[in-house]
Design an enzyme around this catalytic site. Structure first.
Site, PDB file in Angstrom:
ATOM      1  N   CYS A 130       3.622  -6.089  -4.039  1.00 16.00           N
ATOM      2  CA  CYS A 130       2.217  -6.407  -4.300  1.00 16.00           C
ATOM      3  C   CYS A 130       1.607  -6.906  -3.007  1.00 16.00           C
ATOM      4  O   CYS A 130       2.053  -7.915  -2.453  1.00 16.00           O
ATOM      5  CB  CYS A 130       2.106  -7.457  -5.400  1.00 16.00           C
ATOM      6  SG  CYS A 130       0.412  -8.024  -5.687  1.00 16.00           S
ATOM      7  N   HIS A 150       1.087   4.902  -6.726  1.00 11.60           N
ATOM      8  CA  HIS A 150      -0.370   4.872  -6.818  1.00 11.60           C
ATOM      9  C   HIS A 150      -0.921   6.273  -7.033  1.00 11.60           C
ATOM     10  O   HIS A 150      -0.490   7.232  -6.390  1.00 11.60           O
ATOM     11  CB  HIS A 150      -0.978   4.300  -5.537  1.00 11.60           C
ATOM     12  CG  HIS A 150      -0.706   2.840  -5.363  1.00 11.60           C
ATOM     13  ND1 HIS A 150      -1.529   1.858  -5.867  1.00 11.60           N
ATOM     14  CD2 HIS A 150       0.326   2.198  -4.766  1.00 11.60           C
ATOM     15  CE1 HIS A 150      -1.019   0.670  -5.568  1.00 11.60           C
ATOM     16  NE2 HIS A 150       0.107   0.854  -4.903  1.00 11.60           N
ATOM     17  N   GLU A 186      -4.587  -1.682 -12.477  1.00 17.87           N
ATOM     18  CA  GLU A 186      -3.253  -2.044 -12.032  1.00 17.87           C
ATOM     19  C   GLU A 186      -2.223  -1.858 -13.139  1.00 17.87           C
ATOM     20  O   GLU A 186      -2.442  -2.300 -14.278  1.00 17.87           O
ATOM     21  CB  GLU A 186      -3.235  -3.492 -11.537  1.00 17.87           C
ATOM     22  CG  GLU A 186      -1.976  -3.858 -10.785  1.00 17.87           C
ATOM     23  CD  GLU A 186      -2.106  -5.160 -10.009  1.00 17.87           C
ATOM     24  OE1 GLU A 186      -1.058  -5.755  -9.695  1.00 17.87           O
ATOM     25  OE2 GLU A 186      -3.246  -5.577  -9.710  1.00 17.87           O
ATOM     26  N   CYS A 229      -6.225  -5.052  -5.086  1.00 21.16           N
ATOM     27  CA  CYS A 229      -4.837  -4.602  -5.038  1.00 21.16           C
ATOM     28  C   CYS A 229      -4.533  -4.221  -3.596  1.00 21.16           C
ATOM     29  O   CYS A 229      -5.118  -3.274  -3.060  1.00 21.16           O
ATOM     30  CB  CYS A 229      -4.613  -3.409  -5.965  1.00 21.16           C
ATOM     31  SG  CYS A 229      -2.921  -2.752  -5.927  1.00 21.16           S
ATOM     32  N   GLY A 274      -2.715  -0.967  -3.267  1.00 20.56           N
ATOM     33  CA  GLY A 274      -3.687   0.053  -3.643  1.00 20.56           C
ATOM     34  C   GLY A 274      -4.658   0.371  -2.520  1.00 20.56           C
ATOM     35  O   GLY A 274      -4.999   1.530  -2.280  1.00 20.56           O
TER      36      GLY A 274
END
Length: 281
Positions: free
Chosen positions: A72, A162, A208, A217, A220
């Site tokens: 993350c 992703h 998410e 994110c 992301g």
């Protein structure tokens, strides 16, 4: 049981020391209760400061639904600031052991506030590495059908999967939930909906995995830049504007690592009550 609440651009986490959770039988269930915004502390995820034999510390992160994430980007910035403010690391740059491998954050300052620049590693673009069940080396503009519509999907892994869509439908949350659970993704996926403003800026909405809509994110944002470079619509350094704020992301060349820089802020410290712990443990 003590904890610290932090956020990176509104993507918020509850941080526990590993030793605090030694009496917890099911960390996934415990994390789900902690993240509940009505009956718990409230967060997008729980971060554990854990021991490691590969680095000074390991970061484990559990989503609001109790599932464990590989990595993350916003979480590791919070993790780095947490350690730095408490004098747990001697240098501003240090390795962190994650389920996506060793990640190296560097504590910096932006506009007089603590920020973190993170070497996020190389993007994984081969379909089998993401993973996505498509017979291709790279997945760029793959026609994905969900909810009776077709979207051009570009798939990237930044240690976690992703699905990047260069479109922003009005029902993006509904579409995001459908893509997250699409059978093409054996481990489910995060989803980013992107509106390119110019070659150096993009607006992004995030669905998410295991959480739902979030304000930011980090992985992301990195995936968006990589996908934008692959499609030829973004430069190799760009500002990725998320609902909670902006991250600066760069990918110098196709063989290099991706770098992300942004803020992380501590909100408060707290202690879970004994009455709650009796049930949650």
């Amino acid at each position: 049981m003590r904890f610290v609440k932090m956020h990176g651009l509104g993507n918020d986490f509850v941080i526990f020391e590993w030793k605090e959770l030694q009496g917890v039988k099911d960390i996934a269930s415990f994390s789900k209760r902690v993240c509940d915004r009505h009956f718990g502390v409230g967060a997008d995820g729980v971060i554990l400061v854990a021991p490691s034999d590969r680095a000074p510390f390991a970061m484990r992160i559990f989503n609001a639904d109790g599932s464990e994430a590989e990595m993350c980007g916003n979480g590791i910035r919070c993790f780095a600031v947490y350690l730095w403010k408490r004098g747990r690391v001697a240098d501003r740059e240090f390795p962190v052991d994650t389920k996506a491998g060793i990640i190296v954050p560097r504590v910096t300052e932006r506009n007089g506030k603590l920020a973190v620049k993170v070497n996020m590693g190389k993007p994984r673009l081969r379909a089998s590495f993401i993973p996505i069940d498509v017979d291709a080396e790279q997945v760029v503009d793959y026609p994905l059908q969900v909810d009776g519509k077709t979207f051009a999907l570009t798939a990237v892994s930044m240690g976690n999967p992703h699905a990047v869509i260069f479109d922003l439908p009005g029902d993006w949350e509904k579409v995001g939930e459908s893509i997250e659970k699409h059978p093409l993704f054996p481990h489910k996926t995060n989803v980013e909906f992107v509106k390119v403003q110019n070659r150096k800026e993009a607006l992004v909405k995030v669905w998410e995995r295991g959480v739902g809509p979030t304000l930011a994110c980090g992985t992301g944002a990195c995936a968006v830049l990589v996908a934008g470079v692959l499609k030829g619509v973004l430069d190799r350094e760009a500002q990725i504007h998320l609902p909670g704020g902006t991250l600066l992301v760069s990918w110098p060349d196709n063989q290099s690592d991706v770098f992300m820089e942004g803020p992380a802020e501590e909100v408060f410290e707290g202690k879970l009550s004994e009455e709650v712990l009796k049930v949650w443990k």
